[in-house]
Design an enzyme around this catalytic site. Structure first.
Site, PDB file in Angstrom:
ATOM      1  N   SER A  57     -31.801  -8.806 -32.265  1.00 29.08           N
ATOM      2  CA  SER A  57     -30.826  -9.238 -32.815  1.00 29.08           C
ATOM      3  C   SER A  57     -29.641  -9.077 -32.023  1.00 29.08           C
ATOM      4  CB  SER A  57     -30.512  -9.357 -34.251  1.00 29.08           C
ATOM      5  OG  SER A  57     -30.285  -8.063 -34.739  1.00 29.08           O
ATOM      6  N   HIS A  96     -25.246  -4.854 -36.640  1.00 28.52           N
ATOM      7  CA  HIS A  96     -24.649  -6.186 -36.363  1.00 28.52           C
ATOM      8  C   HIS A  96     -23.190  -5.997 -36.106  1.00 28.52           C
ATOM      9  CE1 HIS A  96     -28.024  -8.869 -37.809  1.00 28.52           C
ATOM     10  NE2 HIS A  96     -28.472  -8.431 -36.803  1.00 28.52           N
ATOM     11  N   ASP A 123     -24.895 -13.444 -41.275  1.00 25.65           N
ATOM     12  CA  ASP A 123     -25.754 -12.684 -42.039  1.00 25.65           C
ATOM     13  C   ASP A 123     -25.857 -12.866 -43.530  1.00 25.65           C
ATOM     14  OD1 ASP A 123     -26.547 -11.477 -39.716  1.00 25.65           O
ATOM     15  OD2 ASP A 123     -25.437  -9.423 -39.855  1.00 25.65           O
TER      16      ASP A 123
END
Length: 180
Positions: A57, A96, A123
């Protein structure tokens, strides 16, 4: 039998004092590793000073198997920083990038919204039900450095436990049968 036969003969000839000495040495190694980990926790201010990237990701910046070094300071988190966070109800931390920061007027605390660089949306679907922002207590640390691909060892041992047990068994056998 070759090597296996020699190993079995070596184990049979061990003296109890030698086995205890090896066990104490192994215990000291494990204890030293734990002390180093706790020391890193104190120095970095993070509950987990080192994490492995487990998904794609964050590509192309971080690839699966990269090891990230974390630090957690009192400075406010800003847009663009890469953070590692825990979500209520999930055991595995997520790596992230912060895409939005929301400062609460009443307390001055900063809440953040994150997104994986390689993901289409933010998210919020990963957060706990009804949660729109991450709070400070969710953040484990900020990425301050990385080692590419070194974390693959951890990933392989997690995904294929037999390799982990074989490695531990081989190392244990090596410690027990060494003559030094």
């Amino acid at each position: 039998m070759g090597w296996i036969g020699e190993t079995i003969d070596s184990i049979k000839s061990l003296q109890i004092r030698h086995v205890l000495s090896q066990a104490v040495s192994l215990g000291m190694i494990v204890t030293s590793a734990l002390i180093i980990w706790k020391g890193l926790m104190c120095i970095t201010g993070s509950e987990s000073p080192v994490v492995v990237v487990l998904s794609g990701s964050m590509e192309p910046g971080f690839k699966r198997g990269d090891i990230l070094f974390l630090h957690m300071s009192k400075d406010p988190i800003r847009v663009g920083e890469i953070v590692v966070f825990n979500v209520d109800g999930r055991e595995i931390p997520i790596v992230h990038r912060v895409i939005k920061v929301h400062e609460r007027q009443d307390t001055g605390e900063v809440d953040v919204l994150t997104k994986g660089d390689n993901n289409f949306g933010d998210d919020r679907l990963l957060y706990a039900h009804g949660q729109l922002w991450l709070h400070r207590h969710h953040i484990m640390g900020r990425a301050v450095g990385f080692l590419p691909y070194v974390g693959w060892v951890t990933i392989i041992m997690t995904e294929k436990p037999i390799i982990k047990y074989l490695l531990i068994g081989a190392l244990g056998l090596l410690v027990v049968t060494s003559k030094d």
